[in-house]
Design a protein around this motif. Structure first.
Motif, short mmCIF file in Angstrom:
data_model
loop_
_atom_site.label_atom_id
_atom_site.label_comp_id
_atom_site.label_asym_id
_atom_site.label_seq_id
_atom_site.Cartn_x
_atom_site.Cartn_y
_atom_site.Cartn_z
N GLU A 345 0.87 -1.18 0.00
CA GLU A 345 0.00 0.00 0.00
C GLU A 345 0.90 1.23 0.00
O GLU A 345 1.87 1.31 0.77
N ASN A 404 -4.49 5.13 -2.22
CA ASN A 404 -5.73 5.63 -1.60
C ASN A 404 -6.30 6.76 -2.43
O ASN A 404 -5.60 7.72 -2.74
N GLU A 436 -7.84 2.09 -3.74
CA GLU A 436 -8.46 1.89 -2.42
C GLU A 436 -9.43 3.02 -2.13
O GLU A 436 -9.06 4.18 -2.11
N ASP A 466 -11.53 0.18 1.62
CA ASP A 466 -10.67 0.45 2.77
C ASP A 466 -11.52 0.65 4.03
O ASP A 466 -12.69 1.00 3.94
N LYS A 487 -10.77 -4.40 3.06
CA LYS A 487 -9.78 -4.23 4.13
C LYS A 487 -10.49 -3.99 5.44
O LYS A 487 -11.23 -3.01 5.61
N GLU A 522 -5.90 -5.21 8.37
CA GLU A 522 -5.02 -4.05 8.50
C GLU A 522 -4.63 -3.87 9.95
O GLU A 522 -5.39 -4.20 10.84
#
Ligand code: G
Ligand code: MN
Length: 562
Positions: A345, A404, A436, A466, A487, A522
């Motif tokens: 990530e 992201n 994400e 996410d 996630k 995560e």
């Protein structure tokens, strides 16, 4: 909530209730025998049955003379462990009207395979355009309610306050908190805290009945209140609120004397941005924490240094973005089974010459508030592509990297175009990028989110949801989103060793797998957390336990050693 079993399952139950409040779809929780334990408000809107009507009835009570009962029974009886079952069925509203609905049912099981609950979503497929917009309107109302306390929520407060400010009203805005709310939660629980908040809210309304007020629940532990009056009457009015603490409140027949902390700001500080005003009240509230007992603090300019700091960060950030001074760090995502780095990530980091290291949550929030987040996101994407490109030129293995993307520009018309054009410029295949998005994405504009995600997929980009499980969770529509990964939010991993904590994580992992998605845990920080998620059959994890986010040079070293 009508029901009580053991704590562990209650936590799952509570979570399911809390996320389903915002669902546009009717949502039911039943026991393994299909007896209804909970229904959300959308259920009431769809069927006309109140929650009271439905509780303890068998889910079959929705059927009627033209329902294909056999099909329905097949659906209910054929529930395989942890599988979704789906069927289009004719059901009936309370008033006898027929509705064609899409029934989706899933069984939820605990670690020992014990059947805990079924969850069902019911979507009306006969719905007309007009009804749809009525439903949207009601959803708005739902979105204005705090489900635990029944008070209006922060969104409601902001919208009403903004309306009032159009008429340039005077008065105060305050945040009020029971002084020891943390202790309160420990000894009474969150449900009781919500009840207490409701009682305080009612007392505030009574006490200030001579004023026009807005009273809403701002956070779990605090209420936010606006009172409209002349400037010189603010003090007198706010001080009335202390009187209400002189009388006890009754909770479950226990007599409680509650002391309160109050942070107040005069509306004369209003600069057109309500969030700024709330921040000032919050600054005043934080000043109350230094003393015990009932306390009111009025915002003063001296407190505004914090806000000045924010302005300074804001100005520096604008320069930093212009000079491309935002650095991309990478955090490995690890295959739990092999222990190897699977993908990464990418995370934005900012080391400012003037301010030093500015934490990402600080500058990301500021970038969002000043409309610069798209530039930050794209700076990261560009560095990701440059790194992949450099590895490609050195004939090294390429990895998939998640970036992201903020919902605020995901919907901009040129977002996908721009993304494709930089990917082309670096000659990297789109499959190496994973987009994400936070789970609220579908809430903004669900049909458009689906179209955009399909489009991304069509071009070869993968996408991921996410921070799944918090806020406006998309349990009921997540299966419509063409994403390949969920996630699990860090907060669930944090609570995994609390009673019931692992049940929620387990449920999310099951949901992901049922929909053919990969579940990623995560924020794994300890071996114990890793053990739990390993047992729950989660295969990918990320967190400080494995690696912190690191600059490229360090990442290259790790990959060399693999
Ligand atoms: O919202 P999102 O999941 O994209 O947030 C990623 C953030 O989480 C990054 O800023 C990263 O530094 C942080 N992070 C990553 N792993 C961990 C961890 O194990 N513990 C904590 N506390 N934070 C982490
Ligand atoms: Mn992320």
């Amino acid at each position: 909530m009508i029901h009580s079993k053991n704590v562990e399952n209650d936590k799952l139950f509570e979570w399911l209730c809390s996320i389903s409040v915002q669902f546009k779809f009717a949502f039911l929780i039943t026991d393994p025998n299909h007896q209804i334990l909970y229904g959300n408000k959308a259920f009431t809107q769809l069927t006309g049955y109140s929650i009271k009507d439905a509780i303890n009835k068998n889910i079959r009570f929705l059927t009627g003379k033209d329902t294909d009962i056999e099909k329905f029974n097949q659906l209910l009886n054929g529930l395989q462990e942890n599988q979704f079952a789906k069927e289009e069925l004719l059901t009936y509203k309370k008033d006898g009207t027929k509705i064609w609905s899409n029934f989706l049912i899933q069984g939820l099981y605990d670690d020992n395979g014990k059947h805990l609950y079924n969850i069902a979503t019911v979507t009306d497929i006969t719905i007309s355009e007009e009804e749809n917009s009525i439903e949207k309107f009601n959803i708005q109302k739902l979105a204005y309610t705090d489900y635990l306390s029944g008070l209006t929520n922060y969104n409601y407060f902001i919208d009403r306050f903004n309306e009032n400010m159009k008429q340039q009203k005077k008065g105060f805005l305050l945040i009020i908190q029971p002084a020891e709310y943390i202790n309160f939660v420990d000894s009474f629980g969150k449900q009781q805290l919500a009840l207490l908040q409701k009682k305080i809210g009612d007392r505030i309304e009574k006490t200030l009945a001579h004023l026009e007020t807005i009273v809403s629940r701002a956070t779990e532990g605090s209420l936010i209140v606006a009172g409209f009056c002349e400037e010189h009457l603010i003090k007198d009015n706010v001080e009335l609120l202390l009187k209400m603490t002189k009388e006890p409140m009754f909770l479950n027949e226990i007599e409680l004397f509650v002391s309160v902390k109050i942070g107040v700001v005069s509306i004369s500080y209003y600069n057109g941005d309500t969030d700024d005003l709330v921040r000032l009240a919050d600054i005043a509230l934080s000043q109350t924490k230094k003393q015990a007992g009932n306390l009111i603090v009025y915002y003063k300019d001296e407190f505004g240094i914090e806000l000045k700091k924010r302005m300074e960060i804001q100005n520096e950030l604008i320069h930093a973005i212009r000079n491309k001074d935002i650095t991309m760090y990478l955090q490995p995502k690890v295959n739990i089974v092999t222990g190897k780095v699977e993908s990464f990530e990418a995370l934005a980091r900012w080391f400012s010459d003037k301010l030093g290291f500015v934490p990402p949550n600080v500058f990301i929030e500021i970038a969002e508030s000043i409309g610069k987040i798209q530039e930050v996101d794209l700076l990261v994407v560009e560095q990701v592509l440059a790194w992949l490109r450099s590895r490609k030129e050195r004939n090294l293995k390429l990895y998939q990297i998640s970036v992201n993307i903020s919902p605020s520009h995901f919907y901009l018309p040129n977002f996908i175009k721009e993304l494709r054009s930089i990917v082309n410029a670096y000659q990297i295949e789109p499959r190496y990028l994973k987009i994400e998005l936070t789970e609220n994405i579908g809430l903004v504009d669900m049909p458009r989110a689906v179209v955009l995600l399909e489009e991304l997929r069509g071009y070869g980009f993968e996408s991921s949801v996410d921070d799944f499980g918090i806020g406006f969770s998309s349990l009921s529509y997540i299966h419509q989103l063409p994403v390949t990964e969920l996630k699990i939010d860090r907060s669930f991993i944090n609570q995994i060793h609390e009673k019931g904590g692992s049940t929620i994580v387990r449920t999310i992992i099951q949901l992901a797998h049922n929909m053919g998605m990969i579940a990623v845990a995560e924020g794994i920080e300890t071996e114990e957390q890793l053990d739990v998620i390993r047992n729950l059959c989660c295969s990918i994890a990320q967190g400080f336990y494995f690696y912190r986010p690191m600059p490229i040079a360090q990442i290259e070293e790790i990959l060399e050693n693999e």
